[in-house]
Design a protein around this motif. Sequence first.
Motif, PDB file in Angstrom:
ATOM      1  N   GLN A 129      -0.395  -0.562  12.910  1.00  0.00           N
ATOM      2  CA  GLN A 129      -1.446  -1.382  13.520  1.00  0.00           C
ATOM      3  C   GLN A 129      -2.812  -0.985  12.974  1.00  0.00           C
ATOM      4  OE1 GLN A 129      -0.852  -0.959  17.694  1.00  0.00           O
ATOM      5  NE2 GLN A 129       0.006  -3.033  17.900  1.00  0.00           N
ATOM      6  N   GLN A 130      -2.995   0.353  12.921  1.00  0.00           N
ATOM      7  CA  GLN A 130      -4.294   0.814  12.406  1.00  0.00           C
ATOM      8  C   GLN A 130      -4.520   0.317  10.988  1.00  0.00           C
ATOM      9  OE1 GLN A 130      -4.071   4.989  13.045  1.00  0.00           O
ATOM     10  NE2 GLN A 130      -4.868   4.843  15.125  1.00  0.00           N
ATOM     11  N   LYS A 131      -3.413   0.438  10.204  1.00  0.00           N
ATOM     12  CA  LYS A 131      -3.510  -0.041   8.818  1.00  0.00           C
ATOM     13  C   LYS A 131      -3.888  -1.520   8.803  1.00  0.00           C
ATOM     14  CE  LYS A 131      -0.413   2.822   6.112  1.00  0.00           C
ATOM     15  NZ  LYS A 131       1.001   2.857   5.712  1.00  0.00           N
ATOM     16  N   CYS A 132      -3.145  -2.260   9.669  1.00  0.00           N
ATOM     17  CA  CYS A 132      -3.382  -3.698   9.739  1.00  0.00           C
ATOM     18  C   CYS A 132      -4.839  -3.981  10.062  1.00  0.00           C
ATOM     19  CB  CYS A 132      -2.528  -4.341  10.824  1.00  0.00           C
ATOM     20  SG  CYS A 132      -0.912  -4.774  10.223  1.00  0.00           S
ATOM     21  N   ILE A 133      -5.302  -3.257  11.083  1.00  0.00           N
ATOM     22  CA  ILE A 133      -6.687  -3.477  11.509  1.00  0.00           C
ATOM     23  C   ILE A 133      -7.642  -3.182  10.360  1.00  0.00           C
ATOM     24  CG2 ILE A 133      -8.524  -2.605  13.025  1.00  0.00           C
ATOM     25  CD1 ILE A 133      -6.311  -2.340  15.186  1.00  0.00           C
ATOM     26  N   ALA A 134      -7.330  -2.043   9.658  1.00  0.00           N
ATOM     27  CA  ALA A 134      -8.204  -1.668   8.550  1.00  0.00           C
ATOM     28  C   ALA A 134      -8.199  -2.760   7.489  1.00  0.00           C
ATOM     29  CB  ALA A 134      -7.745  -0.340   7.955  1.00  0.00           C
ATOM     30  N   ILE A 135      -6.971  -3.233   7.150  1.00  0.00           N
ATOM     31  CA  ILE A 135      -6.870  -4.265   6.103  1.00  0.00           C
ATOM     32  C   ILE A 135      -7.566  -5.542   6.559  1.00  0.00           C
ATOM     33  CG2 ILE A 135      -5.242  -5.809   4.912  1.00  0.00           C
ATOM     34  CD1 ILE A 135      -3.352  -3.357   4.807  1.00  0.00           C
ATOM     35  N   LYS A 147       0.317   3.476  13.728  1.00  0.00           N
ATOM     36  CA  LYS A 147      -0.240   3.702  12.393  1.00  0.00           C
ATOM     37  C   LYS A 147      -0.329   2.374  11.620  1.00  0.00           C
ATOM     38  CE  LYS A 147       0.506   8.505  11.338  1.00  0.00           C
ATOM     39  NZ  LYS A 147       1.624   9.418  11.043  1.00  0.00           N
ATOM     40  N   GLY A 157      -9.898  -5.786   8.700  1.00  0.00           N
ATOM     41  CA  GLY A 157     -11.351  -5.563   8.658  1.00  0.00           C
ATOM     42  C   GLY A 157     -11.901  -5.747   7.262  1.00  0.00           C
ATOM     43  N   LEU A 158     -11.152  -5.145   6.307  1.00  0.00           N
ATOM     44  CA  LEU A 158     -11.586  -5.274   4.910  1.00  0.00           C
ATOM     45  C   LEU A 158     -11.635  -6.737   4.486  1.00  0.00           C
ATOM     46  CD1 LEU A 158      -9.840  -2.393   2.944  1.00  0.00           C
ATOM     47  CD2 LEU A 158     -12.283  -2.934   3.043  1.00  0.00           C
TER      48      LEU A 158
END
Length: 502
Positions: free
Chosen positions: A30-36, A28, A38-39
């Motif tokens: 990691q996903q957050k990290c990826i999302a951030i 989760k 990406g942003l």
Amino acid sequence: MRSSSFSAFQQQGYSASIFLRRKDKLEKTQQKCIAIFGLLCGFAVLSALIFSSVDIWGDDDGITEENCNSDCRIELVENIPEDLLLPIEGRPRLSLSAGFNILLDQAKRSVEVVSPVWALNPWDLETTPSTAKQGQLLFQRLLSLKSHGVKLKIASSLTNSPELKTLAAHKAEIRFLNMTALTRGELRSSFWIVDRKHIYIGSADMDWRSLSKRKELGLVLYNCSCLALDLHRVFSFYWQLHDRDYIPSIWSKRVTALYGRHDALELRFNSTEASAYLSTSPEVFCSKDRTRDVDAIYQVIQSAKTFIFISVTDYLPLVSSTFRGTTITRYWSLIDEMIREAVVLRGVQIRLLISFWKKTHPLTFNFVVSLKSLCIQLHNCSLEVRFFSHKEQKEDFQHGLNHNKYLVTDNALYVGNHDWVGSDFARNAGVGLVVKMKNSFTDRGVTVIEHVKAAFERDWRSRYAKSLQSNKDQYGKYRDPLQNKIHMDTKEESKWNDPLSL
Ligand SMILES: *[C@@H]1O[C@H](CO)[C@@H](O)[C@H](O)[C@H]1NC(C)=O
Ligand SMILES: *[C@@H]1O[C@H](CO)[C@@H](O)[C@H](O)[C@H]1NC(C)=O
Ligand SMILES: *[C@@H]1O[C@H](CO)[C@@H](O)[C@H](O)[C@H]1NC(C)=O
Ligand SMILES: *[C@@H]1O[C@H](CO)[C@@H](O)[C@H](O)[C@H]1NC(C)=O
């Protein structure tokens, strides 16, 4: 034993479930990290696009500061109106229109142009001289660039120019600078960049008069990608002001100056060691590390050892600004000061060639007399002023006008876009080029500095350059010092209150 193995098993299950839960959490995060991430990436790309939209997709031919060429060829280009009787020996080898045509011959990828005026096609061919055709021919060549696979990019402050509309219809990319909103001034910059390799800077505009009836002087530099790269940064600055009504405070590094008065580019001009850099105006148009025009002029005047020859259309050390409908005019001392110091304290010989024409401000004569009076009773002090004036032509006061804007000394040269008027430097956009020669006069052979000096001396000695008559008790004489028919009526003087007339 059993129970312990069971508990061990339990423990294992427990740690496995912890592991799974952790893994879940980790994923989760990691996903957050990826999302951030990406942003952030999106934001970075977006801000890069906002601040430096020009070069991102790189049409720069792979030329960088590291691999650029500084082994350049330089050429003085002039336009001398046909009916000006100037001696042949001081004439340039290359005419301005030939210079522009050679530049277009070189163009393979891009031509970038900034000009205050777009009027290459004369309105009325009947009354214009035959040389006016040069403008039309140049316009035709610019129109046909696209069909030869060459991009034409233009930065302009004109909103309603028929020529720009025609060029746009032929796929030229045109960006608009609202100078009124940005500086309350005008765009006076005049330069070309071809393939990020060759450049032109000078007094001529994209006006048919510049190629026929006005006297112009400029420099063309070939195979000079280091300097072209830096001039392209000035162009990018303009490009990014497209349709803005303010000047952003954060700029991309892509407009930071590469060279300046403290770190000039070391290069060679026609195999002679030299240094050069660009300068700009007004101050708010100087991106990081960019030298101001007045500081460039200061450096050139400051480093002169024996002489300073100046040729400008107008000389007026005043700056006026309009605040809430009231015009405030102040004395603008910067350049006046430099001249006084050089002539009185350093004993440098100074010659000032100014144009006498319809728009000469009457106070010009007072300031000039004030400069000249400095040398009274001083030995080794030489400051001469002459006014260049061609015969009057009722219908066109630009006929034979000396439109030059340069300064040449024993070791350096400055060619710019501005006349030496305070308000110009304060508000109008312009670009200048400083060229300095490494060796002393005697052991460097003939360089561009000698060519410009020869051009100045040709004009200075010509029949069109007249001195002021020092008739000090008759103020009226100063108003009409050349006893030439051009009459400055009171209307002309009342224009003084109008800031735009400066
Ligand atoms: C330029 O800016 C001024 C002042 O902000 C505004 O009045 C004018 O309409 C603008 N011109 C154009 C063509 O956008
Ligand atoms: C630029 O340099 C190249 C290679 O040295 C040369 O072939 C070319 O003629 C030069 N261009 C100009 C305009 O001098
Ligand atoms: C006059 O000026 C020159 C520099 O241009 C200087 O070398 C010379 O010493 C000066 N002479 C006097 C008397 O000041
Ligand atoms: C530089 O060299 C070219 C020829 O290669 C010549 O046309 C030009 O006049 C030279 N410039 C100067 C300043 O001597």
